[in-house]
Scaffold this motif. Sequence first.
Motif, PDB file in Angstrom:
ATOM      1  N   LEU A  71      34.914  45.095  43.297  1.00 56.14           N
ATOM      2  CA  LEU A  71      36.023  45.639  44.271  1.00 56.14           C
ATOM      3  C   LEU A  71      36.756  46.703  43.418  1.00 56.14           C
ATOM      4  CD1 LEU A  71      36.643  42.934  47.009  1.00 56.14           C
ATOM      5  CD2 LEU A  71      35.380  44.940  47.523  1.00 56.14           C
ATOM      6  N   VAL A  72      37.463  45.947  42.224  1.00 50.77           N
ATOM      7  CA  VAL A  72      38.457  46.586  41.669  1.00 50.77           C
ATOM      8  C   VAL A  72      37.865  46.558  40.078  1.00 50.77           C
ATOM      9  CG1 VAL A  72      40.804  46.655  40.715  1.00 50.77           C
ATOM     10  CG2 VAL A  72      40.259  46.101  43.357  1.00 50.77           C
ATOM     11  N   PRO A  73      37.947  47.707  39.395  1.00 50.03           N
ATOM     12  CA  PRO A  73      37.555  47.581  38.001  1.00 50.03           C
ATOM     13  C   PRO A  73      38.443  46.297  37.250  1.00 50.03           C
ATOM     14  CG  PRO A  73      37.997  49.778  38.645  1.00 50.03           C
ATOM     15  CD  PRO A  73      38.441  48.957  39.618  1.00 50.03           C
ATOM     16  N   GLU A  74      37.669  45.426  36.722  1.00 50.25           N
ATOM     17  CA  GLU A  74      38.405  44.310  36.116  1.00 50.25           C
ATOM     18  C   GLU A  74      39.398  44.610  35.069  1.00 50.25           C
ATOM     19  OE1 GLU A  74      35.973  40.866  35.250  1.00 50.25           O
ATOM     20  OE2 GLU A  74      35.385  40.898  37.721  1.00 50.25           O
ATOM     21  N   ALA A  75      39.223  45.721  34.206  1.00 51.53           N
ATOM     22  CA  ALA A  75      40.077  46.183  33.261  1.00 51.53           C
ATOM     23  C   ALA A  75      41.528  46.183  33.829  1.00 51.53           C
ATOM     24  CB  ALA A  75      39.585  47.213  32.641  1.00 51.53           C
ATOM     25  N   ASP A  76      41.572  46.925  35.180  1.00 55.31           N
ATOM     26  CA  ASP A  76      42.731  47.157  35.808  1.00 55.31           C
ATOM     27  C   ASP A  76      43.493  45.868  36.154  1.00 55.31           C
ATOM     28  OD1 ASP A  76      42.273  49.720  35.553  1.00 55.31           O
ATOM     29  OD2 ASP A  76      41.657  49.904  37.534  1.00 55.31           O
ATOM     30  N   GLN A 127      27.775  48.075  27.815  1.00 54.13           N
ATOM     31  CA  GLN A 127      28.783  49.032  28.398  1.00 54.13           C
ATOM     32  C   GLN A 127      29.680  48.103  29.143  1.00 54.13           C
ATOM     33  OE1 GLN A 127      27.106  52.488  30.333  1.00 54.13           O
ATOM     34  NE2 GLN A 127      25.812  52.963  28.586  1.00 54.13           N
ATOM     35  N   TYR A 128      29.225  47.285  29.788  1.00 56.89           N
ATOM     36  CA  TYR A 128      30.187  46.608  30.769  1.00 56.89           C
ATOM     37  C   TYR A 128      30.232  45.012  30.588  1.00 56.89           C
ATOM     38  CZ  TYR A 128      29.428  50.625  33.665  1.00 56.89           C
ATOM     39  OH  TYR A 128      29.803  51.865  34.175  1.00 56.89           O
ATOM     40  N   ILE A 129      29.460  44.249  30.082  1.00 54.40           N
ATOM     41  CA  ILE A 129      29.556  42.860  30.171  1.00 54.40           C
ATOM     42  C   ILE A 129      30.314  42.573  28.883  1.00 54.40           C
ATOM     43  CG2 ILE A 129      28.514  40.635  29.513  1.00 54.40           C
ATOM     44  CD1 ILE A 129      25.966  41.736  31.108  1.00 54.40           C
ATOM     45  N   GLN A 130      30.053  43.040  27.581  1.00 50.48           N
ATOM     46  CA  GLN A 130      30.945  42.667  26.340  1.00 50.48           C
ATOM     47  C   GLN A 130      32.334  43.336  26.475  1.00 50.48           C
ATOM     48  OE1 GLN A 130      28.603  40.417  25.090  1.00 50.48           O
ATOM     49  NE2 GLN A 130      29.964  40.935  23.552  1.00 50.48           N
ATOM     50  N   PRO A 131      32.564  44.515  27.116  1.00 46.73           N
ATOM     51  CA  PRO A 131      34.039  44.951  27.276  1.00 46.73           C
ATOM     52  C   PRO A 131      34.891  43.895  28.316  1.00 46.73           C
ATOM     53  CG  PRO A 131      32.650  46.671  27.171  1.00 46.73           C
ATOM     54  CD  PRO A 131      31.769  45.627  27.338  1.00 46.73           C
ATOM     55  N   ARG A 132      34.063  43.591  29.410  1.00 45.98           N
ATOM     56  CA  ARG A 132      34.707  42.376  30.093  1.00 45.98           C
ATOM     57  C   ARG A 132      35.016  41.215  29.534  1.00 45.98           C
ATOM     58  NH1 ARG A 132      30.921  42.776  33.857  1.00 45.98           N
ATOM     59  NH2 ARG A 132      31.893  44.405  34.799  1.00 45.98           N
ATOM     60  N   ARG A 133      34.059  40.748  28.607  1.00 37.90           N
ATOM     61  CA  ARG A 133      34.325  39.312  27.890  1.00 37.90           C
ATOM     62  C   ARG A 133      35.230  39.567  26.930  1.00 37.90           C
ATOM     63  NH1 ARG A 133      30.467  35.217  26.901  1.00 37.90           N
ATOM     64  NH2 ARG A 133      31.183  33.978  25.018  1.00 37.90           N
ATOM     65  N   SER A 134      35.258  40.635  26.337  1.00 36.37           N
ATOM     66  CA  SER A 134      36.617  41.178  25.237  1.00 36.37           C
ATOM     67  C   SER A 134      37.870  40.917  26.037  1.00 36.37           C
ATOM     68  CB  SER A 134      36.297  42.348  24.754  1.00 36.37           C
ATOM     69  OG  SER A 134      35.155  42.267  23.696  1.00 36.37           O
ATOM     70  N   LEU A 135      38.160  41.459  27.254  1.00 35.07           N
ATOM     71  CA  LEU A 135      39.275  41.291  28.207  1.00 35.07           C
ATOM     72  C   LEU A 135      39.851  39.767  28.371  1.00 35.07           C
ATOM     73  CD1 LEU A 135      38.712  44.389  30.523  1.00 35.07           C
ATOM     74  CD2 LEU A 135      40.475  44.312  28.852  1.00 35.07           C
ATOM     75  N   ILE A 136      38.721  38.870  28.858  1.00 32.62           N
ATOM     76  CA  ILE A 136      38.849  37.635  29.007  1.00 32.62           C
ATOM     77  C   ILE A 136      39.178  37.028  27.770  1.00 32.62           C
ATOM     78  CG2 ILE A 136      37.836  35.466  29.998  1.00 32.62           C
ATOM     79  CD1 ILE A 136      35.857  37.454  31.650  1.00 32.62           C
ATOM     80  N   ILE A 159      34.075  30.396  27.958  1.00 33.76           N
ATOM     81  CA  ILE A 159      33.648  31.603  28.647  1.00 33.76           C
ATOM     82  C   ILE A 159      32.133  31.461  29.121  1.00 33.76           C
ATOM     83  CG2 ILE A 159      33.203  33.796  28.782  1.00 33.76           C
ATOM     84  CD1 ILE A 159      35.711  34.198  26.986  1.00 33.76           C
ATOM     85  N   ASP A 160      31.369  31.133  28.220  1.00 28.77           N
ATOM     86  CA  ASP A 160      29.802  30.834  28.538  1.00 28.77           C
ATOM     87  C   ASP A 160      29.640  29.739  29.587  1.00 28.77           C
ATOM     88  OD1 ASP A 160      29.056  32.709  26.753  1.00 28.77           O
ATOM     89  OD2 ASP A 160      28.543  31.154  25.283  1.00 28.77           O
ATOM     90  N   MET A 161      30.398  28.871  29.887  1.00 29.08           N
ATOM     91  CA  MET A 161      30.514  27.708  30.784  1.00 29.08           C
ATOM     92  C   MET A 161      30.734  28.225  32.204  1.00 29.08           C
ATOM     93  SD  MET A 161      32.122  24.437  28.464  1.00 29.08           S
ATOM     94  CE  MET A 161      32.182  23.574  30.059  1.00 29.08           C
ATOM     95  N   VAL A 162      31.886  29.225  32.214  1.00 28.39           N
ATOM     96  CA  VAL A 162      32.211  29.717  33.283  1.00 28.39           C
ATOM     97  C   VAL A 162      31.375  30.569  33.976  1.00 28.39           C
ATOM     98  CG1 VAL A 162      34.117  30.896  34.358  1.00 28.39           C
ATOM     99  CG2 VAL A 162      34.710  29.094  33.142  1.00 28.39           C
TER     100      VAL A 162
END
Length: 212
Positions: A71-76, A127-136, A159-162
């Motif tokens: 719904l909302v870009p997770e980076a935000d 493009q999407y999974i790795q940047p999101r993982r880096s944020l987490i 992170i992998d477990m979740v």
Amino acid sequence: MTGRTRGRPRDPEADEAIMKAALELFVERGLEGANIEQIAKRAGVAKVTVYRRWSSKEELLIQAIEQARTLVPEADIWATTDAPPADERLMDSWVHTFGDTRFRAILAQLIGSSVTQPSLLATYREQYIQPRRSLIRAALERARGEGRLAADADLDTVIDMVVGAAMYRMLINPDTPPDSAATRRYLEAVIHQADRLLRPAPQQEGPDDYAR
């Protein structure tokens, strides 16, 4: 002297129609069946309209998949400084994603396509999974630096477990019909267990503590 804009502005309704058609065909027919000609036909536009916006069906699908995912870009959300509201917004986004039967079908096709045409998943991951993982991971690193997580916590494994638990919930043992409340309870339980693994071990009292 005023500058001229190049071409006509993009029509958001056409963008939505094209991405919707691309995802529908991807779910129904897989990557090979979701070709530009069929996407344009289902969206009610000319092929040139699609190519003006995306250079390939892979590029189109990657953007459409990500738009359908959240719904909302997770980076935000991760950039939000007020932690409880940010946590709630993040959970809302995950519940929306993991409880969406359409996205479940999209994800199954995305993973399935990796066997014969791995470039789609590889590009989506880049493009999407790795940047999101880096944020987490960055958020967890900050928490560890503040002493809220164990110094030796294996962040990548947690992170992998979740993520793995969420994928299992979506693809192997989904709610039928989808139940947002049940999805939320499950995700909260997974995160709670992950939090227990990451927490610093309680300090045990030694002989010197009793002598004080």
